[in-house]
Design an enzyme around this catalytic site. Structure first.
Site, short mmCIF file in Angstrom:
data_model
loop_
_atom_site.label_atom_id
_atom_site.label_comp_id
_atom_site.label_asym_id
_atom_site.label_seq_id
_atom_site.Cartn_x
_atom_site.Cartn_y
_atom_site.Cartn_z
N ARG A 81 0.84 -1.21 0.00
CA ARG A 81 0.00 0.00 0.00
C ARG A 81 0.86 1.25 0.00
NH1 ARG A 81 -4.18 -0.75 4.72
NH2 ARG A 81 -4.98 1.24 3.94
N GLN A 112 -10.22 9.66 7.63
CA GLN A 112 -9.96 8.27 8.00
C GLN A 112 -8.78 7.73 7.20
OE1 GLN A 112 -13.92 5.97 8.50
NE2 GLN A 112 -14.38 7.67 7.13
N ASN A 113 -8.39 8.49 6.18
CA ASN A 113 -7.35 8.02 5.27
C ASN A 113 -5.97 8.19 5.90
OD1 ASN A 113 -9.49 7.62 3.55
ND2 ASN A 113 -9.16 9.53 2.42
N ASP A 115 -3.17 8.29 3.94
CA ASP A 115 -2.28 8.54 2.79
C ASP A 115 -1.64 9.93 2.77
OD1 ASP A 115 -5.33 8.59 0.81
OD2 ASP A 115 -4.37 10.27 1.84
N HIS A 130 -6.96 7.99 11.89
CA HIS A 130 -6.49 6.59 11.84
C HIS A 130 -5.00 6.48 11.57
CE1 HIS A 130 -10.82 5.06 10.97
NE2 HIS A 130 -10.62 5.31 12.23
N CYS A 165 12.57 -3.01 16.57
CA CYS A 165 12.75 -1.74 17.28
C CYS A 165 14.20 -1.65 17.77
CB CYS A 165 11.80 -1.68 18.47
SG CYS A 165 12.13 -0.30 19.59
N GLY A 205 -16.93 10.47 0.50
CA GLY A 205 -16.23 9.23 0.17
C GLY A 205 -16.02 8.27 1.31
C1 BV8 Z 1 -12.40 0.95 18.27
C2 BV8 Z 1 -6.35 2.37 9.37
C3 BV8 Z 1 -12.66 0.55 20.58
C4 BV8 Z 1 -5.70 1.05 9.04
C5 BV8 Z 1 -8.70 1.77 9.71
C6 BV8 Z 1 -15.88 -6.19 16.95
C7 BV8 Z 1 -14.61 -6.39 17.49
C8 BV8 Z 1 -13.71 -5.35 17.63
C9 BV8 Z 1 -14.04 -4.08 17.18
C10 BV8 Z 1 -15.30 -3.91 16.66
C11 BV8 Z 1 -16.22 -4.93 16.54
N1 BV8 Z 1 -17.35 -4.43 15.98
C12 BV8 Z 1 -17.16 -3.11 15.74
C13 BV8 Z 1 -15.94 -2.79 16.15
C14 BV8 Z 1 -15.35 -1.48 16.10
C15 BV8 Z 1 -14.49 -1.41 14.83
C16 BV8 Z 1 -15.40 -1.29 13.64
O1 BV8 Z 1 -15.99 -0.25 13.42
N2 BV8 Z 1 -15.53 -2.37 12.84
C17 BV8 Z 1 -16.38 -2.30 11.68
C18 BV8 Z 1 -15.77 -3.17 10.58
C19 BV8 Z 1 -17.78 -2.74 12.06
N3 BV8 Z 1 -13.71 -0.21 15.01
C20 BV8 Z 1 -12.53 -0.27 15.62
O2 BV8 Z 1 -11.98 -1.30 15.93
C21 BV8 Z 1 -11.92 1.09 15.92
N4 BV8 Z 1 -11.51 1.11 17.29
O3 BV8 Z 1 -13.59 0.79 18.07
O4 BV8 Z 1 -11.82 0.97 19.52
C22 BV8 Z 1 -12.52 -0.96 20.66
C23 BV8 Z 1 -11.31 -1.49 21.12
C24 BV8 Z 1 -11.22 -2.89 21.23
C25 BV8 Z 1 -12.28 -3.72 20.85
C26 BV8 Z 1 -13.47 -3.16 20.37
C27 BV8 Z 1 -13.59 -1.77 20.26
C28 BV8 Z 1 -10.70 1.33 15.06
C29 BV8 Z 1 -11.12 1.43 13.63
C30 BV8 Z 1 -9.95 1.91 12.78
C31 BV8 Z 1 -9.50 0.83 11.83
N5 BV8 Z 1 -8.47 1.38 10.93
N6 BV8 Z 1 -7.75 2.33 8.93
C32 BV8 Z 1 -5.57 0.84 7.56
O5 BV8 Z 1 -6.12 1.62 6.76
O6 BV8 Z 1 -4.88 -0.14 7.20
S1 BV8 Z 1 -10.25 1.58 9.09
C33 BV8 Z 1 -10.21 1.79 7.44
O7 BV8 Z 1 -11.41 1.25 6.97
C34 BV8 Z 1 -10.26 3.23 6.99
O8 BV8 Z 1 -9.45 4.06 7.75
C35 BV8 Z 1 -11.71 3.59 7.09
O9 BV8 Z 1 -12.04 4.03 8.36
C36 BV8 Z 1 -12.35 2.26 6.86
C37 BV8 Z 1 -12.87 2.17 5.45
O10 BV8 Z 1 -13.92 3.03 5.40
P1 BV8 Z 1 -14.01 4.09 4.22
O11 BV8 Z 1 -12.91 5.06 4.32
O12 BV8 Z 1 -15.38 4.60 4.25
O13 BV8 Z 1 -13.76 3.26 2.91
P2 BV8 Z 1 -14.70 2.15 2.26
O14 BV8 Z 1 -13.87 1.37 1.31
O15 BV8 Z 1 -15.45 1.43 3.31
O16 BV8 Z 1 -15.78 3.03 1.46
C38 BV8 Z 1 -15.35 3.86 0.39
C39 BV8 Z 1 -16.51 4.80 0.09
O17 BV8 Z 1 -16.11 5.67 -0.96
C40 BV8 Z 1 -17.76 4.07 -0.41
O18 BV8 Z 1 -18.89 4.63 0.21
C41 BV8 Z 1 -17.77 4.38 -1.91
O19 BV8 Z 1 -19.08 4.46 -2.42
C42 BV8 Z 1 -17.11 5.72 -1.93
N7 BV8 Z 1 -16.46 6.07 -3.19
C43 BV8 Z 1 -15.91 5.26 -4.12
N8 BV8 Z 1 -15.38 6.00 -5.11
C44 BV8 Z 1 -15.58 7.32 -4.79
C45 BV8 Z 1 -16.26 7.36 -3.56
N9 BV8 Z 1 -16.61 8.52 -2.97
C46 BV8 Z 1 -16.30 9.66 -3.61
N10 BV8 Z 1 -15.64 9.70 -4.78
C47 BV8 Z 1 -15.27 8.56 -5.40
N11 BV8 Z 1 -14.63 8.59 -6.57
#
Ligand code: BV8
Length: 269
Positions: A81, A112-113, A115, A130, A165, A205
């Site tokens: 990436r 959230q990006n 990059d 993030h 490290c 997005g």
């Molecule tokens: C937390 C960095 C407390 C890394 C990222 C069960 C167990 C454990 C946790 C959980 C659980 N259930 C829920 C959770 C919480 C979990 C969560 O939300 N899970 C989801 C899957 C349900 N969250 C966490 O764990 C967070 N921490 O809650 O802490 C905790 C602690 C311990 C245990 C439990 C809870 C931390 C979350 C952060 C994760 N890190 N990124 C990396 O990137 O490698 S997340 C990563 O994915 C991104 O940063 C971003 O946040 C996410 C993706 O989302 P989007 O950015 O929206 O991207 P996506 O592909 O989904 O969508 C793209 C959109 O763009 C679409 O809508 C599309 O239509 C649109 N699009 C496409 N083309 C275009 C466009 N828009 C405009 N123009 C275009 N051309």
């Protein structure tokens, strides 16, 4: 009340209405996700598993458990990436978001990006909740959280996976927030305070799935903010949106900024 997108692009009337809503803002928060970087050639988070990575679950790769289980696999996924991101440039969507600062009194970007493209595009107040894929840290955070490590100063056998490290010998990992990790408290506190204080939130997005960031538009709405969403597809946020502009960020955002600039020069009363 959302305004379902017109077939074949966003009508000039709705572009102007969104520009009017932005013009009225005193404190605009722009919340972005992977979609804003798609037109820079960076796959969205779930797309990130195209080709070589199609057989892996991203939620397993972007977790401490995944890293512990197979540090080399996770490290190599981030290295892959990083090469994509190193070749990427800000697209017209990033540049339009940066241009908003020329027309509005206060613009903060919560992204959230990982990059770094909003800063490269010229946005002056960016909160990368993030983390940043270009930075690395000690997996044990042995010198405090985060213990950043400059890997350019290290030599290691890349075949053996991530570097170690220099302080404690634990693996080095990307300085990003993984699933099941909490956001850095200062970043999280600021993001929630900004969402509460925003009078307009522009959501661009993001699929609105990942918590806790996905709750920010709902919090802003609860506090009376006008919500504008730009996305080619509807999301859980769309039903909140006062204006839903269904199109790609790189096309729609420049149109909105042009309308903002035009009205600013008295183009449209
Ligand atoms: C937390 C960095 C407390 C890394 C990222 C069960 C167990 C454990 C946790 C959980 C659980 N259930 C829920 C959770 C919480 C979990 C969560 O939300 N899970 C989801 C899957 C349900 N969250 C966490 O764990 C967070 N921490 O809650 O802490 C905790 C602690 C311990 C245990 C439990 C809870 C931390 C979350 C952060 C994760 N890190 N990124 C990396 O990137 O490698 S997340 C990563 O994915 C991104 O940063 C971003 O946040 C996410 C993706 O989302 P989007 O950015 O929206 O991207 P996506 O592909 O989904 O969508 C793209 C959109 O763009 C679409 O809508 C599309 O239509 C649109 N699009 C496409 N083309 C275009 C466009 N828009 C405009 N123009 C275009 N051309």
């Amino acid at each position: 009340m959302s305004n379902p997108g017109q077939a074949g692009g966003v009508s000039p009337e709705r572009v102007r209405a969104a520009a009017d809503a932005l013009r009225a803002s005193c404190c605009l928060v722009v919340l972005t996700g992977a979609g804003v970087s798609k037109e820079s050639g960076i796959p969205t988070f779930r797309d990130a598993l195209d080709g070589l990575w199609a057989q892996y679950d991203p939620a397993l790769l972007a977790t401490p458990r995944g890293f512990r289980r197979d540090p080399r696999l996770v490290w190599d996924w981030y290295q892959y990436r990083r090469t994509l991101i190193a070749q990427a440039q800000p697209n017209p969507g990033h540049l339009a978001i940066a241009a908003l600062e020329r027309h509005l009194p206060r613009v903060v970007v919560i992204t959230q990006n990982i990059d770094g493209l909003h800063v490269q595009a010229g946005s002056s107040d960016v909160l990368p909740v993030h983390g940043d894929i270009r930075l690395n840290k000690c997996f044990a955070n042995c010198q405090g959280d985060p213990t950043l490590v400059d890997i350019s100063a290290l030599e290691w056998d890349a075949e053996a996976g991530p570097p170690r490290c220099p302080h404690c010998g634990a693996y080095v990992r990307p300085a990003v927030v993984w699933f099941e990790e909490t956001l850095p408290p200062d970043a999280s506190d600021r993001a929630f305070a900004l969402a509460r204080a925003a009078d307009v939130m522009l959501v661009v997005g993001t699929s609105g799935v990942v918590q806790p960031v996905a709750s920010l538009p709902f919090l802003a709405h609860e506090h009376g903010a006008t919500i504008i969403e730009i996305n080619p597809s509807r999301t859980p946020i769309t039903r909140l949106a006062d204006w839903f502009l269904d199109g790609p960020a790189g096309v729609v955002l420049p149109q909105v900024v042009a309308a903002l600039a035009e009205e600013g020069e008295g183009g449209h009363a």
